[in-house]
Design a protein around this motif. Structure first.
Motif: not given
Length: 278
Positions: A74-83
């Motif tokens: 979540a620190k990388v993507n708070p939306q919880g998705k890739v990419p």
């Protein structure tokens, strides 16, 4: 004089600073977080391969960052998705189109530019990209209960009932016709390979595999000759072949594991609905 920053703007600035600080030691090189089967992560891998950036950008999985449901991810993507995309500085990005634009900008001098030669063609490329992203490939929500149009092909029956699936399928067919009407050839907006081509190709791997198997379509390209030629042209690119080889095992596993069976049973139980297009 500069306009004052709103409270919301200040909060966003603090959040970005906190995220960057917390991510600073996570990567030593530019890093894409991706999974093999997703069409949105695959478009970024396709871009990396086309530009020859494999030696510059690392490709890792969500598991390397705690898994998609973790606090670390979540620190990388708070939306919880890739990419998602991380620079060694801690600067992070998410959303496929944003990452694609960033890579094309930051490494503009490496490999093909992925930019059309004139304003009209660039605008057309952007429009096709937008139609693809908005009306086909994105749920426009981080809630897993909300599904994209393309989800009609593979999301389980407990998420999409028969009526809703049929509506999504009709919308998918409509948007393919919209893109067919805009496609110029040999690439989406003309002679130059652009971000629109990169965005669409992995999605069409989904379409060509799933629509005939799940819904009994005779093919994706019936009455869509421009898209048929485009898909063939794209498929001749070594980078596109590489991405397809990465995606297909997972798609084939969906079939052999029975993931698609309940969807097929759902469609058979609702013969009053339209499942085959056009």
């Amino acid at each position: 004089s500069r306009a004052p920053i709103s409270r919301a703007g200040k909060r966003l600035h603090r959040l970005r600073a906190q995220l960057s600080a917390s991510l600073d030691p996570m990567v030593s090189r530019p890093t894409l977080i991706s999974v093999p089967v997703g069409n949105n992560p695959a478009r970024i891998r396709l871009l990396i391969y086309l530009k020859g950036l494999e030696g510059t950008i690392d490709i890792k999985s969500p598991a390397d960052f705690g898994g998609m449901g973790s606090e670390e991810f979540a620190k990388v993507n708070p939306q919880g998705k890739v990419p998602a995309f991380i620079m060694p500085s801690g600067f992070t990005l998410f959303e496929a189109r944003v990452i694609s634009g960033y890579i094309c900008d930051k490494w503009a001098e490496v490999g093909p530019s992925l930019k059309a030669e004139d304003p009209d063609s660039r605008a057309l490329s952007a429009l096709i990209n937008q139609v693809h992203d908005m009306y086909i490939a994105s749920a426009n929500s981080s809630n897993p209960q909300v599904t994209a149009t393309q989800g009609c092909m593979y999301k389980p029956v407990d998420l999409i009932d028969a009526e809703s699936r049929a509506v999504k399928l009709a919308e998918l067919s409509k948007q393919l016709d919209v893109i067919e009407s805009m496609c110029v050839g040999p690439y989406c907006s003309g002679e130059c390979l652009t971000e629109a081509d990169v965005a669409m190709y992995p999605t069409f791997i989904f379409l060509t595999f799933l629509l005939p198997k799940v819904f009994g379509w005779p093919g994706v390209f019936q009455d869509r000759p421009k898209l048929e030629k485009w898909f063939k042209t794209m498929g001749e690119l070594p980078a596109a072949q590489r991405v397809k080889s990465e995606m297909m095992p997972a798609l084939e596993d969906w079939e052999t594991s029975g993931r698609l069976t309940s969807i097929m049973e759902q469609t058979k139980s609702a013969p009053h609905l339209k499942w085959v297009f056009p």
